[in-house]
Structures are given as C-alpha cells and as structure tokens.
Design a protein around this motif. Structure first.
Motif, mmCIF file in Angstrom:
data_model
loop_
_atom_site.group_PDB
_atom_site.id
_atom_site.type_symbol
_atom_site.label_atom_id
_atom_site.label_comp_id
_atom_site.label_asym_id
_atom_site.label_seq_id
_atom_site.Cartn_x
_atom_site.Cartn_y
_atom_site.Cartn_z
ATOM 1 N N ARG A 88 31.177 42.004 53.049
ATOM 2 C CA ARG A 88 30.819 40.993 52.040
ATOM 3 C C ARG A 88 29.311 41.055 51.852
ATOM 4 N NH1 ARG A 88 33.626 35.337 52.007
ATOM 5 N NH2 ARG A 88 32.503 35.045 53.951
ATOM 6 N N VAL A 89 28.891 41.336 50.625
ATOM 7 C CA VAL A 89 27.475 41.551 50.344
ATOM 8 C C VAL A 89 27.007 40.554 49.288
ATOM 9 C CG1 VAL A 89 25.759 43.216 49.502
ATOM 10 C CG2 VAL A 89 27.710 44.016 50.866
ATOM 11 N N ALA A 90 26.009 39.765 49.643
ATOM 12 C CA ALA A 90 25.463 38.799 48.684
ATOM 13 C C ALA A 90 24.210 39.387 48.044
ATOM 14 C CB ALA A 90 25.121 37.491 49.392
ATOM 15 N N THR A 91 24.093 39.241 46.732
ATOM 16 C CA THR A 91 22.925 39.799 46.040
ATOM 17 C C THR A 91 22.772 39.255 44.638
ATOM 18 O OG1 THR A 91 21.769 41.844 45.472
ATOM 19 C CG2 THR A 91 24.139 41.815 45.069
ATOM 20 N N LYS A 92 21.532 39.374 44.167
ATOM 21 C CA LYS A 92 21.234 39.112 42.763
ATOM 22 C C LYS A 92 21.379 40.428 41.990
ATOM 23 C CE LYS A 92 16.740 37.979 41.421
ATOM 24 N NZ LYS A 92 15.519 37.192 41.642
ATOM 25 N N TYR A 93 21.354 41.551 42.741
ATOM 26 C CA TYR A 93 21.296 42.888 42.122
ATOM 27 C C TYR A 93 22.659 43.567 42.192
ATOM 28 C CZ TYR A 93 16.549 41.509 42.736
ATOM 29 O OH TYR A 93 15.394 40.781 42.693
ATOM 30 N N VAL A 94 23.602 43.040 41.415
ATOM 31 C CA VAL A 94 24.983 43.512 41.564
ATOM 32 C C VAL A 94 25.187 44.946 41.083
ATOM 33 C CG1 VAL A 94 26.179 41.292 41.660
ATOM 34 C CG2 VAL A 94 25.599 42.237 39.471
ATOM 35 N N THR A 95 24.489 45.344 40.044
ATOM 36 C CA THR A 95 24.641 46.723 39.542
ATOM 37 C C THR A 95 24.109 47.717 40.572
ATOM 38 O OG1 THR A 95 24.430 45.960 37.275
ATOM 39 C CG2 THR A 95 24.068 48.304 37.652
ATOM 40 N N ILE A 96 22.906 47.447 41.077
ATOM 41 C CA ILE A 96 22.302 48.339 42.069
ATOM 42 C C ILE A 96 23.192 48.397 43.312
ATOM 43 C CG2 ILE A 96 20.333 48.616 43.646
ATOM 44 C CD1 ILE A 96 18.569 47.377 41.392
ATOM 45 N N ALA A 97 23.669 47.239 43.767
ATOM 46 C CA ALA A 97 24.489 47.192 44.983
ATOM 47 C C ALA A 97 25.829 47.899 44.759
ATOM 48 C CB ALA A 97 24.711 45.740 45.404
ATOM 49 N N ARG A 98 26.458 47.640 43.630
ATOM 50 C CA ARG A 98 27.772 48.245 43.355
ATOM 51 C C ARG A 98 27.655 49.771 43.340
ATOM 52 N NH1 ARG A 98 28.604 46.853 38.416
ATOM 53 N NH2 ARG A 98 29.286 44.732 38.825
ATOM 54 N N ASP A 99 26.651 50.285 42.626
ATOM 55 C CA ASP A 99 26.470 51.741 42.522
ATOM 56 C C ASP A 99 26.158 52.352 43.890
ATOM 57 O OD1 ASP A 99 26.882 51.387 39.876
ATOM 58 O OD2 ASP A 99 24.828 51.804 39.229
ATOM 59 N N PHE A 100 25.324 51.668 44.661
ATOM 60 C CA PHE A 100 24.925 52.210 45.965
ATOM 61 C C PHE A 100 26.129 52.314 46.911
ATOM 62 C CE2 PHE A 100 23.544 51.305 50.365
ATOM 63 C CZ PHE A 100 22.810 52.458 50.593
ATOM 64 N N PHE A 101 26.894 51.244 47.036
ATOM 65 C CA PHE A 101 28.017 51.264 47.981
ATOM 66 C C PHE A 101 29.157 52.158 47.478
ATOM 67 C CE2 PHE A 101 25.909 47.329 49.474
ATOM 68 C CZ PHE A 101 25.735 47.703 50.800
ATOM 69 N N ALA A 102 29.320 52.231 46.150
ATOM 70 C CA ALA A 102 30.350 53.122 45.597
ATOM 71 C C ALA A 102 30.008 54.571 45.940
ATOM 72 C CB ALA A 102 30.459 52.929 44.087
ATOM 73 N N ALA A 103 28.736 54.939 45.813
ATOM 74 C CA ALA A 103 28.313 56.318 46.107
ATOM 75 C C ALA A 103 28.506 56.643 47.587
ATOM 76 C CB ALA A 103 26.847 56.510 45.704
ATOM 77 N N LYS A 104 28.399 55.632 48.445
ATOM 78 C CA LYS A 104 28.596 55.836 49.889
ATOM 79 C C LYS A 104 30.079 55.781 50.275
ATOM 80 C CE LYS A 104 26.276 53.534 53.111
ATOM 81 N NZ LYS A 104 25.487 54.353 54.024
ATOM 82 N N GLY A 105 30.895 55.321 49.356
ATOM 83 C CA GLY A 105 32.318 55.164 49.642
ATOM 84 C C GLY A 105 32.607 53.975 50.547
ATOM 85 N N VAL A 106 31.717 52.969 50.488
ATOM 86 C CA VAL A 106 31.918 51.767 51.303
ATOM 87 C C VAL A 106 32.520 50.663 50.423
ATOM 88 C CG1 VAL A 106 30.727 49.945 52.613
ATOM 89 C CG2 VAL A 106 30.006 52.333 52.839
ATOM 90 N N HIS A 107 33.592 50.053 50.914
ATOM 91 C CA HIS A 107 34.228 48.973 50.144
ATOM 92 C C HIS A 107 33.455 47.681 50.348
ATOM 93 C CE1 HIS A 107 37.613 51.311 48.903
ATOM 94 N NE2 HIS A 107 37.723 51.767 50.145
ATOM 95 N N VAL A 108 33.099 47.042 49.252
ATOM 96 C CA VAL A 108 32.354 45.782 49.371
ATOM 97 C C VAL A 108 32.934 44.724 48.440
ATOM 98 C CG1 VAL A 108 30.146 46.801 50.080
ATOM 99 C CG2 VAL A 108 30.640 46.548 47.651
ATOM 100 N N ASP A 109 32.828 43.478 48.883
ATOM 101 C CA ASP A 109 33.053 42.347 47.984
ATOM 102 C C ASP A 109 31.663 41.806 47.667
ATOM 103 O OD1 ASP A 109 35.853 42.339 47.947
ATOM 104 O OD2 ASP A 109 35.872 41.429 49.951
#
Ligand code: AMP
Length: 214
Positions: free
Chosen positions: A116-137
């Motif tokens: 579970r990742v809290a952020t104001k930067y949802v685009t940056i966070a989504r792209d970063f974790f997707a590229a790592k193959g990490v599942h995040v909410d």
C-alpha cells in the motif's frame, strides 16, 4: 503582454536571477503583498502567482504564456500543449520511496507482497512500480505523506526528498530513488508562434544565464 506563471517560495526566489539576466525585475515581493498579479520593470511583462500544480494548466490554456514548475508536477499533469525548452536546474530534489524505520521493504518486494503506497504523485508511482513488476495499491494524498506509514494508512510513500531531514524527523527511511527532479520552463505552444520575438528573448536569456552557471 507576456504573462509568466510562478509559484511563491523556492521557485519564485530561484527564478529571480534568471529574470534579471533577461532584464526583468519583479516590482513586488510576493511575501509582502496580497496581489496575485505582479508588475515588472518592463511594462509588457507581468508575473502571475499560482499554485505550483496549477502552473501547467495556466500555460496549457493560455492563462499564462510561460511558466516554471517542477518536473514532478509536469509528469503528473501531462505534457499536452506545452513546449518544454529548458531544464532550469533550480528547485532540485528527487522523488523517492520511503518506509517506516524497521519495515523490511526489500523482503516485502521479494515476497511479492501487495504494497500500500500513499502519494501525491500517482503517475510517477504507478509507472515506477509497474516497471519493477511490484503490485501496489495507490492511495492518493494531497499533503503530509510522511504521516501515512506512521499511522498504518500505507506501507510506503512516494514523495519529494531534498535533504532527507523531513524523513529523518519522522523516523522514515529512503529505500529507493525514483528520479531526479528540477524546475522546467514551459511555454504555451500557440503563444510561441504569436509572440515569438518577446518569448524567444526570454528563453534565450534564460538559456545563456544557465550556460554561465553550468
Ligand atoms: P527535505 O526535508 O529537505 O528532504 O525536504 C522534504 C520536504 O520538502 C518534502 O515534504 C517535500 O515535499 C518538500 N520539497 C523538497 N524539495 C522540494 C522541491 N524542489 N519542490 C517542492 N517541494 C519540495
């Protein structure tokens, strides 16, 4: 008239020397006035004070001809209608992942846990974790992200880090650096055609000022 959109604080302060290099002096101090439109020594140039996150919107829709804001804000907003000629190398910081002291982030990632990742930067966070193959909410917040891991709202945060003092004061540790951030000049694409001369003058003066400090 040329309208430049700036946000108060660090961006405004660090832009003043660049404006000076273009022969532009702002006549009011934003910390001393409640005015939102500031005159300059050049009658054809004015500065509008807007929130950093609103700068790309003002420039995109022509409420300002040009503006200065962080790369983080630009990525979150999207680049549509914006010409981005210069990295001004001011307001430098980074976007990082941070967790509570003692939280084993590496193990959580290794085990494929859903974070579970809290952020104001949802685009940056989504792209970063997707590229790592990490599942995040992702949990969208608008301020004080540091509080999220301390209250159990999230396992991790994605936030801007400069000195790291804010993280340290809240017993958080930086575990991954996502990207380096600096402020960028953005210009309205239509204005660049219609007001080419005066805008080019400002862009070129900023560019020359940056070369001398490189
Ligand atoms: P620091 O304690 O120096 O690591 O600064 C971190 C805090 O300042 C965080 O709350 C960030 O949101 C904010 N911050 C740091 N650098 C910038 C920047 N260039 N632009 C906007 N906010 C920043």
């Amino acid at each position: 008239m040329i309208t430049l959109a700036l946000s108060k604080g660090r961006i405004f302060d660090e832009t003043l020397p660049l404006l000076q290099a273009a022969g532009i002096e702002v006549l009011d101090d934003p910390e001393q006035t409640r005015k939102l439109i500031l005159a300059t020594n050049r009658p054809e140039v004015r500065v509008v004070l807007v929130r950093a996150t609103d700068v790309p919107t003002y420039v995109q829709y022509g409420g300002a001809d040009l503006g200065i804001t962080g790369l983080d804000t630009l990525i979150e907003h999207g680049n549509e209608g914006l010409y981005q000629p210069l990295d001004l190398r001011i307001a430098q910081c980074r976007v990082s992942v941070a967790v509570r002291e003692g939280y084993d982030y590496a193990a959580a990632v290794r085990q494929g846990a859903r974070l579970r990742v809290a952020t104001k930067y949802v685009t940056i966070a989504r792209d970063f974790f997707a590229a790592k193959g990490v599942h995040v909410d992702l949990i969208k917040l608008y301020g004080s992200m540091e509080l999220a891991p301390l209250t159990g709202l999230a396992d991790a945060i994605v936030d801007l880090v400069s000195t790291g003092n804010t993280l340290k004061a809240n017993h958080l540790v930086e575990v991954e650096r996502i990207m380096d951030i600096s402020a960028r000049l953005v210009v309205n694409q239509a204005a660049l055609k219609l007001k080419r001369e005066p805008l080019r003058h400002i862009i070129d003066a900023f560019g020359r000022a940056l070369e001398t400090t490189a």
